[in-house]
Design a protein around this motif. Sequence first.
Motif, PDB file in Angstrom:
ATOM      1  N   MET A  92       0.831  -1.181   0.000  1.00 49.32           N
ATOM      2  CA  MET A  92       0.000   0.000   0.000  1.00 49.32           C
ATOM      3  C   MET A  92       0.877   1.246   0.000  1.00 49.32           C
ATOM      4  O   MET A  92       1.865   1.314   0.711  1.00 49.32           O
ATOM      5  CB  MET A  92      -0.886   0.010   1.244  1.00 49.32           C
ATOM      6  N   LYS A  93       0.490   2.196  -0.812  1.00 47.09           N
ATOM      7  CA  LYS A  93       1.220   3.463  -0.914  1.00 47.09           C
ATOM      8  C   LYS A  93       0.372   4.561  -0.294  1.00 47.09           C
ATOM      9  O   LYS A  93      -0.788   4.738  -0.658  1.00 47.09           O
ATOM     10  CB  LYS A  93       1.498   3.768  -2.382  1.00 47.09           C
ATOM     11  N   LEU A  94       0.965   5.304   0.634  1.00 43.35           N
ATOM     12  CA  LEU A  94       0.306   6.441   1.267  1.00 43.35           C
ATOM     13  C   LEU A  94       1.061   7.698   0.896  1.00 43.35           C
ATOM     14  O   LEU A  94       2.262   7.818   1.172  1.00 43.35           O
ATOM     15  CB  LEU A  94       0.285   6.287   2.789  1.00 43.35           C
ATOM     16  N   MET A  95       0.370   8.616   0.237  1.00 45.26           N
ATOM     17  CA  MET A  95       0.942   9.919  -0.073  1.00 45.26           C
ATOM     18  C   MET A  95       0.246  10.937   0.821  1.00 45.26           C
ATOM     19  O   MET A  95      -0.980  10.933   0.929  1.00 45.26           O
ATOM     20  CB  MET A  95       0.713  10.274  -1.543  1.00 45.26           C
ATOM     21  N   ILE A  96       1.030  11.783   1.463  1.00 42.94           N
ATOM     22  CA  ILE A  96       0.461  12.860   2.276  1.00 42.94           C
ATOM     23  C   ILE A  96       0.992  14.172   1.713  1.00 42.94           C
ATOM     24  O   ILE A  96       2.210  14.383   1.644  1.00 42.94           O
ATOM     25  CB  ILE A  96       0.823  12.731   3.763  1.00 42.94           C
ATOM     26  N   LEU A  97       0.091  15.013   1.315  1.00 38.05           N
ATOM     27  CA  LEU A  97       0.443  16.308   0.744  1.00 38.05           C
ATOM     28  C   LEU A  97       0.121  17.390   1.764  1.00 38.05           C
ATOM     29  O   LEU A  97      -1.027  17.492   2.225  1.00 38.05           O
ATOM     30  CB  LEU A  97      -0.352  16.555  -0.540  1.00 38.05           C
ATOM     31  N   ARG A  98       1.132  18.167   2.120  1.00 34.05           N
ATOM     32  CA  ARG A  98       0.863  19.304   2.993  1.00 34.05           C
ATOM     33  C   ARG A  98       0.151  20.381   2.175  1.00 34.05           C
ATOM     34  O   ARG A  98       0.470  20.608   1.007  1.00 34.05           O
ATOM     35  CB  ARG A  98       2.150  19.872   3.580  1.00 34.05           C
ATOM     36  N   HIS A  99      -0.780  21.048   2.793  1.00 32.72           N
ATOM     37  CA  HIS A  99      -1.549  22.105   2.130  1.00 32.72           C
ATOM     38  C   HIS A  99      -0.636  23.207   1.598  1.00 32.72           C
ATOM     39  O   HIS A  99       0.526  23.338   2.005  1.00 32.72           O
ATOM     40  CB  HIS A  99      -2.583  22.695   3.094  1.00 32.72           C
TER      41      HIS A  99
END
Length: 179
Positions: A1-8
């Motif tokens: 599983m790939k989790l991408m977290i983008l900061r605003h």
Amino acid sequence: MKLMILRHAPALTGGRLAGRRDVDADCSDRDAFARMATRLGEIGEVLSSPARRCLQTAVALGLGDPPTRAALWEQDHGAWEGMALDRLPDLGRMSPADLARHRPDGGESFDDMAARVRPEIEALRGDCLIVAHAGTVRAALAMVVGPAALSFAVAPLSLTVLRRAGPDWSVEAVNVTAP
């Protein structure tokens, strides 16, 4: 599983600590948003913090109006909320573990916030993009590196990527901005 977290995108705070304050994002750099959208590529599930700055960032990226999760909000800095950045108290030298446990008056510690964020991340079952905050990114990184996650820089409109194989998480990339 790939989790991408983008900061605003950059928060319009007037030089003040935003934390749980609901402030707008500066979404005026259309070129940066276009480059980040290209970098993101194909996206599975999208989730967001309910903060206005996160939702505005999602819209500017062409992600529409994603479902929100209250657990993804930024750390509550209590009495420090809205304080001018140059007026924040100097806590002196602290170990990462002590800093993670520190709780501003009326707020939550990083450990408190990470304990709120982690179940939301652990519940994911497939590839996902989360639009959230620097604290949310660091909470995810803490699943791999512990309180040392507080030492990571997390720029506005930057991407952090983690992967999960079974119960184990690994860090693929941190603080990636669109070229």
